[in-house]
Design a protein around this motif. Structure first.
Motif, PDB file in Angstrom:
ATOM      1  N   ARG A  63       0.770  -1.396   0.000  1.00 21.99           N
ATOM      2  CA  ARG A  63      -0.063  -0.157   0.029  1.00 21.99           C
ATOM      3  C   ARG A  63       0.799   1.482   0.156  1.00 21.99           C
ATOM      4  O   ARG A  63       1.873   1.367   0.886  1.00 21.99           O
ATOM      5  N   ASP A  64       0.560   1.961  -0.743  1.00 24.88           N
ATOM      6  CA  ASP A  64       1.209   3.529  -0.907  1.00 24.88           C
ATOM      7  C   ASP A  64       0.098   4.530  -0.630  1.00 24.88           C
ATOM      8  O   ASP A  64      -0.187   5.147  -1.555  1.00 24.88           O
ATOM      9  N   ASP A  65      -0.290   4.565   0.791  1.00 23.04           N
ATOM     10  CA  ASP A  65      -1.622   5.544   0.883  1.00 23.04           C
ATOM     11  C   ASP A  65      -1.119   6.873   1.138  1.00 23.04           C
ATOM     12  O   ASP A  65      -1.901   7.781   1.430  1.00 23.04           O
ATOM     13  N   ARG A  66       0.068   7.159   1.493  1.00 21.06           N
ATOM     14  CA  ARG A  66       0.622   8.322   1.819  1.00 21.06           C
ATOM     15  C   ARG A  66       0.176   9.178   3.075  1.00 21.06           C
ATOM     16  O   ARG A  66       0.270  10.394   3.304  1.00 21.06           O
ATOM     17  N   ASN A  67      -0.416   8.488   3.953  1.00 27.19           N
ATOM     18  CA  ASN A  67      -0.841   8.658   5.047  1.00 27.19           C
ATOM     19  C   ASN A  67       0.448   8.975   5.900  1.00 27.19           C
ATOM     20  O   ASN A  67       1.182   8.152   6.047  1.00 27.19           O
ATOM     21  N   ASN A  68       0.138  10.302   6.921  1.00 27.97           N
ATOM     22  CA  ASN A  68       1.484  10.520   7.540  1.00 27.97           C
ATOM     23  C   ASN A  68       1.841   9.573   8.488  1.00 27.97           C
ATOM     24  O   ASN A  68       2.928   9.350   8.782  1.00 27.97           O
ATOM     25  N   ARG A  69       0.964   8.879   9.207  1.00 29.11           N
ATOM     26  CA  ARG A  69       1.238   7.708  10.122  1.00 29.11           C
ATOM     27  C   ARG A  69       2.040   6.836   9.261  1.00 29.11           C
ATOM     28  O   ARG A  69       3.148   6.149   9.977  1.00 29.11           O
ATOM     29  N   THR A  70       1.740   6.399   8.192  1.00 25.88           N
ATOM     30  CA  THR A  70       2.489   5.150   7.314  1.00 25.88           C
ATOM     31  C   THR A  70       3.870   5.851   6.938  1.00 25.88           C
ATOM     32  O   THR A  70       4.598   5.198   7.281  1.00 25.88           O
ATOM     33  N   LEU A  71       3.830   6.881   6.546  1.00 27.24           N
ATOM     34  CA  LEU A  71       5.187   7.694   6.247  1.00 27.24           C
ATOM     35  C   LEU A  71       6.090   7.800   7.318  1.00 27.24           C
ATOM     36  O   LEU A  71       7.225   7.498   7.202  1.00 27.24           O
ATOM     37  N   ASN A  72       5.710   7.939   8.489  1.00 23.12           N
ATOM     38  CA  ASN A  72       6.446   8.164   9.819  1.00 23.12           C
ATOM     39  C   ASN A  72       7.006   6.710  10.077  1.00 23.12           C
ATOM     40  O   ASN A  72       7.861   6.487  11.002  1.00 23.12           O
ATOM     41  N   ARG A  73       6.370   5.676   9.521  1.00 19.39           N
ATOM     42  CA  ARG A  73       6.852   4.284   9.975  1.00 19.39           C
ATOM     43  C   ARG A  73       7.753   3.712   9.084  1.00 19.39           C
ATOM     44  O   ARG A  73       8.686   2.878   9.145  1.00 19.39           O
ATOM     45  N   GLU A  74       8.280   4.794   8.087  1.00 20.96           N
ATOM     46  CA  GLU A  74       9.392   4.461   7.138  1.00 20.96           C
ATOM     47  C   GLU A  74      10.468   5.591   7.879  1.00 20.96           C
ATOM     48  O   GLU A  74      10.366   6.550   8.012  1.00 20.96           O
ATOM     49  N   TRP A  75      11.909   4.991   8.015  1.00 23.31           N
ATOM     50  CA  TRP A  75      12.759   5.432   8.813  1.00 23.31           C
ATOM     51  C   TRP A  75      14.101   4.990   8.584  1.00 23.31           C
ATOM     52  O   TRP A  75      14.305   3.886   8.211  1.00 23.31           O
ATOM     53  N   VAL A  76      15.016   5.905   8.751  1.00 26.50           N
ATOM     54  CA  VAL A  76      16.605   5.398   8.964  1.00 26.50           C
ATOM     55  C   VAL A  76      17.080   5.747  10.437  1.00 26.50           C
ATOM     56  O   VAL A  76      16.913   7.014  10.742  1.00 26.50           O
ATOM     57  N   GLU A  77      17.830   4.689  10.863  1.00 26.78           N
ATOM     58  CA  GLU A  77      18.159   5.043  12.266  1.00 26.78           C
ATOM     59  C   GLU A  77      19.806   5.200  12.047  1.00 26.78           C
ATOM     60  O   GLU A  77      20.455   4.622  11.416  1.00 26.78           O
ATOM     61  N   ILE A  78      20.190   6.337  12.753  1.00 32.40           N
ATOM     62  CA  ILE A  78      21.622   6.906  12.717  1.00 32.40           C
ATOM     63  C   ILE A  78      22.157   6.735  14.317  1.00 32.40           C
ATOM     64  O   ILE A  78      21.266   7.232  15.113  1.00 32.40           O
ATOM     65  N   SER A  79      23.166   5.784  14.498  1.00 32.53           N
ATOM     66  CA  SER A  79      23.545   5.693  15.751  1.00 32.53           C
ATOM     67  C   SER A  79      25.291   6.185  15.871  1.00 32.53           C
ATOM     68  O   SER A  79      25.855   6.148  15.013  1.00 32.53           O
ATOM     69  N   ASN A  80      25.304   7.102  17.090  1.00 33.74           N
ATOM     70  CA  ASN A  80      26.614   7.367  17.331  1.00 33.74           C
ATOM     71  C   ASN A  80      27.120   6.346  18.463  1.00 33.74           C
ATOM     72  O   ASN A  80      26.781   6.152  19.518  1.00 33.74           O
TER      73      ASN A  80
END
Length: 164
Positions: A63-80
């Motif tokens: 699904r590509d519904d462009r819902n903000n909640r769905t978009l925020n489940r897409e992420w990249v984690e950066i660690s120090n």
């Protein structure tokens, strides 16, 4: 005899300077050869402290519904992974297609992580938001982290044809 050192006498000032230079050179060479073990440990390759540690690229499979909640489940984690904080201001995170997020006024504490979400939201110490209305990370993509000078710090690829 051939091969034996030959010493010539010279004026005292010349000999003293020459002797001092020879002693200094010998001491320097001796010091280099006899480095303490702790100094030798610094010769190890430097381990990158700021890294891309996780990527969640398919927030809603199929699904590509462009819902903000769905978009925020897409992420990249950066660690120090280092002990000291790193100023990420001016650093960038981008995909293969050139979508680029620029870190603004952000310091990543030592031994901590931040997730850079695709959608909109309020930035916190552990979550930053790109404020986009469309997905960024494809099923076959590469996330690249660059410092404020444009040098590649890390990259992570996934899917078919991945290159790391």
């Amino acid at each position: 005899m051939q091969g034996e050192p030959v010493f010539h006498s010279a004026p005292a000032s010349f000999s003293s300077r020459r002797l001092a230079a020879a002693v200094l050179a010998a001491g320097t060479l001796h010091g280099v050869a006899a480095l303490p073990a702790s100094a030798a440990d610094h010769a190890r390759p430097h381990r990158q402290e700021v890294q891309i540690t996780q990527v969640k690229y398919d927030a809603a499979p199929g699904r590509d519904d462009r819902n903000n909640r769905t978009l925020n489940r897409e992420w990249v984690e950066i660690s120090n992974r280092g002990r000291h904080g790193v100023n990420l201001s001016g650093w960038t995170l981008s995909d293969r297609d050139g979508h680029t997020y620029t870190f603004r006024h952000y310091r990543l504490d030592g031994r901590s992580s931040v997730r850079v979400h695709t959608g909109r939201g309020f930035d916190t110490r552990h979550d930053l938001f790109q404020d986009r209305s469309r997905e960024v990370w494809d099923n076959h993509d590469t996330a690249t982290l660059r410092n404020d000078r444009g040098h590649r710090v890390d990259s992570e690829s996934w899917g078919r044809g991945r290159h790391h």
